[in-house]
Design a protein around this motif. Structure first.
Motif, PDB file in Angstrom:
ATOM      1  N   VAL A  82       4.428   4.693  14.443  1.00 42.15           N
ATOM      2  CA  VAL A  82       4.033   5.288  15.718  1.00 42.15           C
ATOM      3  C   VAL A  82       4.801   4.598  16.841  1.00 42.15           C
ATOM      4  O   VAL A  82       4.695   3.372  17.010  1.00 42.15           O
ATOM      5  N   ASN A  83       5.570   5.367  17.537  1.00 41.97           N
ATOM      6  CA  ASN A  83       6.398   4.849  18.631  1.00 41.97           C
ATOM      7  C   ASN A  83       7.246   3.653  18.170  1.00 41.97           C
ATOM      8  O   ASN A  83       7.384   2.636  18.867  1.00 41.97           O
ATOM      9  N   GLY A  84       7.766   3.797  16.955  1.00 40.26           N
ATOM     10  CA  GLY A  84       8.683   2.796  16.423  1.00 40.26           C
ATOM     11  C   GLY A  84       8.030   1.616  15.738  1.00 40.26           C
ATOM     12  O   GLY A  84       8.724   0.754  15.203  1.00 40.26           O
ATOM     13  N   THR A  85       6.691   1.595  15.735  1.00 44.54           N
ATOM     14  CA  THR A  85       5.981   0.459  15.144  1.00 44.54           C
ATOM     15  C   THR A  85       5.185   0.903  13.919  1.00 44.54           C
ATOM     16  O   THR A  85       4.429   1.878  14.000  1.00 44.54           O
ATOM     17  N   PRO A  86       5.329   0.210  12.782  1.00 39.44           N
ATOM     18  CA  PRO A  86       4.512   0.572  11.615  1.00 39.44           C
ATOM     19  C   PRO A  86       3.037   0.305  11.904  1.00 39.44           C
ATOM     20  O   PRO A  86       2.699  -0.750  12.453  1.00 39.44           O
ATOM     21  N   VAL A  87       2.195   1.257  11.568  1.00 42.02           N
ATOM     22  CA  VAL A  87       0.752   1.062  11.757  1.00 42.02           C
ATOM     23  C   VAL A  87       0.027   1.464  10.481  1.00 42.02           C
ATOM     24  O   VAL A  87       0.497   2.303   9.713  1.00 42.02           O
ATOM     25  N   ARG A  88      -1.108   0.826  10.278  1.00 42.14           N
ATOM     26  CA  ARG A  88      -1.951   1.122   9.124  1.00 42.14           C
ATOM     27  C   ARG A  88      -3.354   1.389   9.652  1.00 42.14           C
ATOM     28  O   ARG A  88      -3.834   0.673  10.523  1.00 42.14           O
ATOM     29  N   ALA A  89      -3.994   2.427   9.151  1.00 41.54           N
ATOM     30  CA  ALA A  89      -5.334   2.756   9.634  1.00 41.54           C
ATOM     31  C   ALA A  89      -6.206   3.197   8.470  1.00 41.54           C
ATOM     32  O   ALA A  89      -5.758   3.954   7.601  1.00 41.54           O
ATOM     33  N   GLU A  90      -7.430   2.699   8.464  1.00 45.48           N
ATOM     34  CA  GLU A  90      -8.410   3.129   7.464  1.00 45.48           C
ATOM     35  C   GLU A  90      -9.338   4.114   8.166  1.00 45.48           C
ATOM     36  O   GLU A  90     -10.204   3.711   8.938  1.00 45.48           O
ATOM     37  N   VAL A  91      -9.124   5.383   7.960  1.00 46.35           N
ATOM     38  CA  VAL A  91      -9.941   6.381   8.646  1.00 46.35           C
ATOM     39  C   VAL A  91     -10.411   7.447   7.662  1.00 46.35           C
ATOM     40  O   VAL A  91      -9.829   7.633   6.597  1.00 46.35           O
ATOM     41  N   ASP A  92     -11.452   8.136   8.084  1.00 43.57           N
ATOM     42  CA  ASP A  92     -11.989   9.242   7.297  1.00 43.57           C
ATOM     43  C   ASP A  92     -10.890  10.285   7.091  1.00 43.57           C
ATOM     44  O   ASP A  92     -10.086  10.548   7.997  1.00 43.57           O
ATOM     45  N   LEU A  93     -10.852  10.894   5.920  1.00 47.63           N
ATOM     46  CA  LEU A  93      -9.801  11.874   5.624  1.00 47.63           C
ATOM     47  C   LEU A  93      -9.864  13.097   6.532  1.00 47.63           C
ATOM     48  O   LEU A  93      -8.897  13.844   6.642  1.00 47.63           O
ATOM     49  N   ARG A  94     -10.992  13.293   7.202  1.00 44.09           N
ATOM     50  CA  ARG A  94     -11.123  14.460   8.089  1.00 44.09           C
ATOM     51  C   ARG A  94     -10.643  14.167   9.503  1.00 44.09           C
ATOM     52  O   ARG A  94     -10.743  15.013  10.378  1.00 44.09           O
ATOM     53  N   THR A  95     -10.118  12.979   9.746  1.00 41.09           N
ATOM     54  CA  THR A  95      -9.696  12.588  11.099  1.00 41.09           C
ATOM     55  C   THR A  95      -8.432  13.351  11.513  1.00 41.09           C
ATOM     56  O   THR A  95      -7.452  13.384  10.766  1.00 41.09           O
TER      57      THR A  95
END
Ligand code: FES
Ligand code: FES
Length: 178
Positions: free
Chosen positions: A5-18
């Motif tokens: 995202v905007n050149g930065t690796p991000v990791r997110a644990e979110v509900d699959l419906r997000t």
């Protein structure tokens, strides 16, 4: 889920419906992309995925794992504002902060589509490479982004000037990869 995202690796644990929009705003704190209608009608949530514009409210985040996402926060770079952002300032192309982020991202994506020769519904010759962004073409191609306060004329001028200058495809986050 992992993204860039905007050149930065991000990791997110979110509900699959997000939705991608909710991921960006609520989980990553990138509130530049706005939630207007939340049903694909206003364009306020427009972001770029690998340089292509999409309505983030209609997208499930899980669909975009591993992709390069650019929000309005990523359009500018260390050198300052994106040329289109500067043109919006110079042409008074915005009045609120609500539709402007989507207008900016959509316009960057749209100008890329024109440069790749993608026709629109008002393109007369579908076989011809579309190199000229006429006023009619520009307005049609940006018709998915609504502005309720009437800044359209400034927006059109800003986009036209940026396209003519050739400085349209330069979001800091993905220009290296292009
Ligand atoms: S909030 Fe996505 S199109 Fe309106
Ligand atoms: S500038 Fe946002 S609605 Fe007009």
């Amino acid at each position: 889920m992992e993204f860039t995202v905007n050149g930065t690796p991000v990791r997110a644990e979110v509900d699959l419906r997000t939705s991608l929009l909710d991921l960006l705003r609520d989980h990553l704190g990138l509130t530049g992309s706005k939630k207007g209608c939340n049903q694909g009608a206003c364009g306020a949530c427009t972001v770029l995925v690998d340089g292509e514009r999409i309505n983030a409210c209609l997208a499930l985040a899980v669909q975009y794992q591993g992709r390069d996402i650019t929000t309005v926060e990523g359009l500018s770079g260390p050198e300052g504002l994106h040329r289109l952002q500067q043109a919006f300032v110079e042409h008074d192309g915005f009045q609120c902060g609500y539709c402007t982020p989507g207008q900016l991202c959509s316009a960057v994506g749209m100008m890329g589509e024109v440069r790749r020769g993608m026709p629109s519904v008002v393109t007369a010759d579908l076989a011809a490479p579309v190199a000229v962004l006429s006023s009619e073409e520009l307005r049609e191609r940006m018709s998915g982004n609504l502005c309720r306060c009437g800044a359209y004329n400034g927006i059109v001028e800003a986009i036209a000037e940026t396209f003519e200058s050739g400085a349209d495809r330069q979001p800091a986050a993905w220009k290296e990869a292009a």
